[in-house]
Structures are given as structure tokens and as C-alpha cells.
Write a protein that holds these residues in place. Structure first.
Motif, PDB file in Angstrom:
ATOM      1  N   THR A  96      -3.732   2.599  -2.959  1.00 43.44           N
ATOM      2  CA  THR A  96      -4.535   3.156  -1.862  1.00 43.44           C
ATOM      3  C   THR A  96      -5.956   3.442  -2.334  1.00 43.44           C
ATOM      4  O   THR A  96      -6.923   3.161  -1.620  1.00 43.44           O
ATOM      5  CB  THR A  96      -3.872   4.438  -1.305  1.00 43.44           C
ATOM      6  N   LEU A  97      -6.103   3.963  -3.545  1.00 41.76           N
ATOM      7  CA  LEU A  97      -7.439   4.206  -4.101  1.00 41.76           C
ATOM      8  C   LEU A  97      -8.188   2.893  -4.323  1.00 41.76           C
ATOM      9  O   LEU A  97      -9.392   2.801  -4.055  1.00 41.76           O
ATOM     10  CB  LEU A  97      -7.341   4.990  -5.411  1.00 41.76           C
ATOM     11  N   ARG A 110      -7.848   0.145  -2.602  1.00 39.76           N
ATOM     12  CA  ARG A 110      -8.233  -0.389  -1.290  1.00 39.76           C
ATOM     13  C   ARG A 110      -9.447   0.339  -0.711  1.00 39.76           C
ATOM     14  O   ARG A 110     -10.210  -0.245   0.051  1.00 39.76           O
ATOM     15  CB  ARG A 110      -7.066  -0.309  -0.304  1.00 39.76           C
ATOM     16  N   LYS A 111      -9.631   1.604  -1.082  1.00 40.65           N
ATOM     17  CA  LYS A 111     -10.776   2.378  -0.580  1.00 40.65           C
ATOM     18  C   LYS A 111     -12.049   2.111  -1.372  1.00 40.65           C
ATOM     19  O   LYS A 111     -13.138   2.452  -0.914  1.00 40.65           O
ATOM     20  CB  LYS A 111     -10.460   3.876  -0.641  1.00 40.65           C
ATOM     21  N   ASN A 112     -11.936   1.505  -2.543  1.00 43.04           N
ATOM     22  CA  ASN A 112     -13.078   1.266  -3.420  1.00 43.04           C
ATOM     23  C   ASN A 112     -13.636  -0.132  -3.155  1.00 43.04           C
ATOM     24  O   ASN A 112     -12.944  -1.131  -3.341  1.00 43.04           O
ATOM     25  CB  ASN A 112     -12.627   1.397  -4.881  1.00 43.04           C
ATOM     26  N   THR A 166      -9.589   1.280 -13.475  1.00 42.78           N
ATOM     27  CA  THR A 166     -10.806   0.750 -12.839  1.00 42.78           C
ATOM     28  C   THR A 166     -11.733   0.148 -13.878  1.00 42.78           C
ATOM     29  O   THR A 166     -12.256  -0.960 -13.692  1.00 42.78           O
ATOM     30  CB  THR A 166     -11.530   1.857 -12.045  1.00 42.78           C
ATOM     31  N   ARG A 180      -0.045   5.125  -4.616  1.00 42.19           N
ATOM     32  CA  ARG A 180      -1.257   5.933  -4.412  1.00 42.19           C
ATOM     33  C   ARG A 180      -2.450   5.311  -5.128  1.00 42.19           C
ATOM     34  O   ARG A 180      -3.575   5.343  -4.628  1.00 42.19           O
ATOM     35  CB  ARG A 180      -1.005   7.356  -4.881  1.00 42.19           C
ATOM     36  N   LEU A 181      -2.206   4.734  -6.295  1.00 45.79           N
ATOM     37  CA  LEU A 181      -3.262   4.034  -7.014  1.00 45.79           C
ATOM     38  C   LEU A 181      -3.751   2.848  -6.178  1.00 45.79           C
ATOM     39  O   LEU A 181      -4.957   2.623  -6.055  1.00 45.79           O
ATOM     40  CB  LEU A 181      -2.740   3.558  -8.373  1.00 45.79           C
ATOM     41  N   ILE A 198       0.139   9.267 -11.679  1.00 44.99           N
ATOM     42  CA  ILE A 198      -0.096   8.949 -10.271  1.00 44.99           C
ATOM     43  C   ILE A 198       0.819   7.793  -9.909  1.00 44.99           C
ATOM     44  O   ILE A 198       0.989   6.856 -10.691  1.00 44.99           O
ATOM     45  CB  ILE A 198      -1.579   8.601  -9.988  1.00 44.99           C
TER      46      ILE A 198
END
Length: 163
Positions: free
Chosen positions: A106-107, A109-111, A79, A103-104, A99
Motif C-alpha cells: 500500500t505504501l 502504491r502511494k509513492n 525503497t 501494508r508495505l 510491517i
């Protein structure tokens, strides 16, 4: 030798001939090709792969295609690297010890700050095997490490797209 002022008004000096090689093939083109430095610099591509060999090969391929590259051996600091370098495209290995790449993603996309990213999931598995994962996590593309030669064109396509 004649005096230039004595030339008739219809006589014009001939432009210099285009340079040719030994076979008579023109060696110059018109318009001249753009040099890489005249193109506007694109944001770097972030490459995340725990395999040093794969990371270096992906970085080399992208650099030789004219892309700037920032490479990380793990998702730790991703990030910060994205924000600092204003990366718009991330190429991430799916199977990493800290990780998984999906899954990274997905994180990301949520940020809210990272919603602009185009993400390519990469793995040694076949692309057919990766397609289901692509749909599940909304990756922009998947690529098998067996087909790395396709990566520069894929990155070019994503760089031209607004997310």
C-alpha cells in the motif's frame, strides 16, 4: 590423393558433420542457444522476507532461473534498494514483524517513484486465502510458499508486462 585443382566444378567440399553422442543423437543445435550473458540484463528482483530459510530459497530459485536478486531480511531499506538497484519486481512476505507485506505494498502504491513496481505477495497460507488480500491491496500476484516452484514463471510473466 588428387589435386584440388583437378576437381570438377560441380564437386563441393562437404560441410563438417554435426557432432553426435554415442547414441548418434546430434549434440549441437542450430541456431546455437543464446548464452545467459548475451541476453540483456534485467533489473533485479527484490526479495523481502524475515525468514532466512525462505529468503534464501526464493533467492536461489530466482537466481537459478537467471534473475538477479537483491534480498532483504526486513522492509527497512526497501525503497532505497528499489531505487538503487532499479528493481521492477518485489516479492514480499505478507507476515513480517516490522510491517506486513500488504501494508508495505500500500505504501509502494502511494509513492509516485514506486508506482512502476510489480509486487508478488507471498505467504505460507494457501493462494485461495491470499486472493482476497490480493484484490484489497492491488497486488500483481500472490504465491503460497507451498508453491515456490511456480515463482520463476510468475516473475517472468510480470517482467514482460508494463505496469
Amino acid at each position: 590423393m588428387s589435386d584440388p585443382s583437378s576437381r570438377s566444378p560441380t564437386t563441393r567440399p562437404r560441410p563438417p558433420a554435426d557432432p553426435v553422442d554415442d547414441a548418434g543423437t546430434p549434440t549441437s543445435t542450430f541456431p546455437p542457444p543464446r548464452s545467459p550473458s548475451s541476453a540483456p540484463p534485467s533489473p533485479p528482483v527484490l526479495v523481502i522476507d524475515d525468514s532466512e530459510i525462505a529468503r534464501e530459497e526464493v533467492s536461489r530459485l530466482l537466481r537459478s532461473a537467471g534473475f538477479q536478486v537483491v534480498a532483504l531480511p526486513s522492509p527497512i531499506g526497501a525503497t532505497q534498494a528499489i531505487v538503487r538497484h532499479q528493481a521492477r519486481i518485489v516479492v514480499v512476505d505478507v507476515f513480517m514483524p516490522t510491517i506486513r507485506g500488504d501494508r508495505l505494498l500500500t505504501l509502494f502504491r502511494k509513492n509516485q517513484r514506486l508506482g512502476h513496481l510489480s509486487v508478488i505477495l507471498m505467504s505460507g497460507h494457501s493462494e485461495r486465502e491470499l486472493e482476497q488480500l490480493q484484490m484489497e491491496v492491488q497486488a500483481d500476484a500472490v504465491l503460497s510458499k507451498r508453491n515456490l516452484d511456480r515463482l520463476p514463471a510468475l516473475v517472468r510473466r510480470l517482467a514482460g508486462k508494463e505496469r
